[in-house]
Design a protein around this motif. Structure first.
Motif, mmCIF file in Angstrom:
data_model
loop_
_atom_site.group_PDB
_atom_site.id
_atom_site.type_symbol
_atom_site.label_atom_id
_atom_site.label_comp_id
_atom_site.label_asym_id
_atom_site.label_seq_id
_atom_site.Cartn_x
_atom_site.Cartn_y
_atom_site.Cartn_z
ATOM 1 N N ALA A 33 0.859 -1.181 0.000
ATOM 2 C CA ALA A 33 0.000 0.000 0.000
ATOM 3 C C ALA A 33 0.895 1.231 0.000
ATOM 4 O O ALA A 33 1.056 1.894 1.026
ATOM 5 C CB ALA A 33 -0.931 -0.005 1.215
ATOM 6 N N ASP A 34 1.488 1.538 -1.128
ATOM 7 C CA ASP A 34 2.480 2.615 -1.158
ATOM 8 C C ASP A 34 1.842 3.982 -0.914
ATOM 9 O O ASP A 34 2.373 4.797 -0.169
ATOM 10 C CB ASP A 34 3.224 2.605 -2.493
ATOM 11 N N PHE A 35 0.664 4.207 -1.517
ATOM 12 C CA PHE A 35 0.038 5.529 -1.362
ATOM 13 C C PHE A 35 -0.409 5.754 0.078
ATOM 14 O O PHE A 35 -0.179 6.839 0.648
ATOM 15 C CB PHE A 35 -1.161 5.640 -2.311
ATOM 16 N N VAL A 36 -1.012 4.744 0.696
ATOM 17 C CA VAL A 36 -1.446 4.887 2.086
ATOM 18 C C VAL A 36 -0.239 5.112 2.997
ATOM 19 O O VAL A 36 -0.308 5.889 3.951
ATOM 20 C CB VAL A 36 -2.251 3.656 2.528
ATOM 21 N N ALA A 37 0.870 4.457 2.687
ATOM 22 C CA ALA A 37 2.072 4.652 3.498
ATOM 23 C C ALA A 37 2.537 6.095 3.428
ATOM 24 O O ALA A 37 2.888 6.697 4.453
ATOM 25 C CB ALA A 37 3.175 3.709 3.013
ATOM 26 N N MET A 38 2.508 6.678 2.234
ATOM 27 C CA MET A 38 2.953 8.069 2.120
ATOM 28 C C MET A 38 1.976 9.014 2.808
ATOM 29 O O MET A 38 2.370 10.007 3.423
ATOM 30 C CB MET A 38 3.116 8.442 0.640
ATOM 31 N N VAL A 39 0.659 8.700 2.697
ATOM 32 C CA VAL A 39 -0.326 9.527 3.396
ATOM 33 C C VAL A 39 -0.105 9.448 4.904
ATOM 34 O O VAL A 39 -0.158 10.459 5.612
ATOM 35 C CB VAL A 39 -1.757 9.078 3.023
ATOM 36 N N GLN A 40 0.177 8.239 5.378
ATOM 37 C CA GLN A 40 0.465 8.074 6.811
ATOM 38 C C GLN A 40 1.673 8.911 7.209
ATOM 39 O O GLN A 40 1.668 9.588 8.233
ATOM 40 C CB GLN A 40 0.735 6.598 7.080
ATOM 41 N N LEU A 41 2.717 8.867 6.363
ATOM 42 C CA LEU A 41 3.932 9.621 6.676
ATOM 43 C C LEU A 41 3.628 11.117 6.741
ATOM 44 O O LEU A 41 4.065 11.818 7.659
ATOM 45 C CB LEU A 41 4.990 9.327 5.616
ATOM 46 N N LEU A 42 2.860 11.616 5.758
ATOM 47 C CA LEU A 42 2.593 13.053 5.710
ATOM 48 C C LEU A 42 1.663 13.484 6.843
ATOM 49 O O LEU A 42 1.930 14.461 7.543
ATOM 50 C CB LEU A 42 1.970 13.423 4.365
ATOM 51 N N VAL A 43 0.559 12.739 7.019
ATOM 52 C CA VAL A 43 -0.469 13.208 7.940
ATOM 53 C C VAL A 43 -0.079 12.908 9.393
ATOM 54 O O VAL A 43 -0.139 13.788 10.253
ATOM 55 C CB VAL A 43 -1.825 12.570 7.591
ATOM 56 N N TYR A 44 0.354 11.664 9.661
ATOM 57 C CA TYR A 44 0.662 11.314 11.040
ATOM 58 C C TYR A 44 1.964 11.932 11.501
ATOM 59 O O TYR A 44 2.021 12.678 12.467
ATOM 60 C CB TYR A 44 0.710 9.797 11.200
ATOM 61 N N VAL A 45 3.058 11.591 10.784
ATOM 62 C CA VAL A 45 4.366 12.056 11.248
ATOM 63 C C VAL A 45 4.494 13.558 11.041
ATOM 64 O O VAL A 45 4.985 14.282 11.910
ATOM 65 C CB VAL A 45 5.477 11.286 10.516
#
Lengths: 165, 104
Positions: A50-62
């Motif tokens: 899930a590459d896109f969800v991983a990047m969204v997680q990185l941007l939004v969470y971190v």
């Protein structure tokens, strides 16, 4: 084989960070341990193709939630009382509750035959996700933007200082 | 459960993170600590969504739900922390046991 090694390394790091969040007595340590937990979860997402969800997680969470949390910790605690992250009195009842809930869920995981299909090869997911957002999921997508707008305005209204006349 | 990493591994990992988050929510008296536990719980739910999407053959539905969960988590964090700051301005503490003006 390599996937197993990566999974266990990521899982160990994530669980260790989450445990530090749960058991650290200092709220600042907990906040920074949360960074490790989020980064480990990003790795897990990538492992699940899930590459896109991983990047969204990185941007939004971190990039968003964690920075916001650090700001809140710094704003609400004086320099002197930085160690006051008082555990509640009832730590043992909490442990019992969590153990019971965990045992029930572990039983459910072990005794359910989950539906499993043949695995797809890992491919970029942005094309499909974009099509789904503007196709089947267009109404939730628009409602989500309304929710975010309401949260933005609400946060400003709640957290600003009252004007005194 | 064979040697290779399968669906069960991800479910157990998600279960462990969920229990740690639940423990955080139950034991903290610091409001920001409680919010951090909620974030852990939401992350564990997302791991479940993506694991089922990967191993269940539904390719995009699970990922889209995960994105919605992340969006709601961001909104929840913004509102929650704004409320915490407002409480701190009024009470000079964020101990959830001390803000009891409305208790009978």
């Amino acid at each position: 084989m390599l996937q197993s090694v990566i999974f266990y390394a990521l899982a160990a790091g994530t669980i260790a960070s989450a445990a530090a969040v749960a058991f650290s007595r200092n709220i600042v340590y907990s906040t920074f341990a949360l960074l490790g937990a989020f980064m480990g979860v990003v790795g897990i997402y990538i492992l699940l193709a899930a590459d896109f969800v991983a990047m969204v997680q990185l941007l939004v969470y971190v990039g968003g939630i964690l920075v916001l949390t650090i700001f809140a910790v710094m704003l609400t605690q004086g320099i002197g009382d930085v160690t006051i992250s008082n555990r509640a009195v009832g730590s043992v009842p909490a442990l019992v509750t969590v153990a019971i809930a965990g045992a029930v869920m572990l039983y459910a995981i072990a005794h359910t035959r989950w539906h499993q299909a043949a695995l797809h090869a890992a491919a970029p997911t942005t094309y499909g996700i974009g099509n789904a957002f503007l196709g089947d999921y267009v109404l939730p997508f628009e409602v989500a933007s309304l929710v975010l707008l309401a949260a933005l305005i609400g946060a400003i209204v709640i957290s600003r200082h009252e004007a005194r006349e | 459960m064979s040697g290779a990493v399968g669906l069960d591994h991800y479910l157990v990992l998600s279960l462990i993170i969920f229990t740690l988050g639940m423990f955080t929510v139950l034991t903290r008296r610091n409001a920001i600590g409680i919010l951090m536990g909620v974030e852990l719980i939401l992350n564990s739910a997302n791991i479940n969504y993506l694991a089922f999407a990967y191993y269940g053959g539904a390719r995009y539905d699970g990922q889209i739900f995960a994105i919605f969960v992340i969006m709601l988590a961001a909104a929840e964090a913004v509102i929650g922390l704004a409320v915490v700051l407002a409480i701190y301005q009024n009470f000079r503490t964020i101990d959830v046991g001390a803000t009891e003006n409305l208790s009978g």
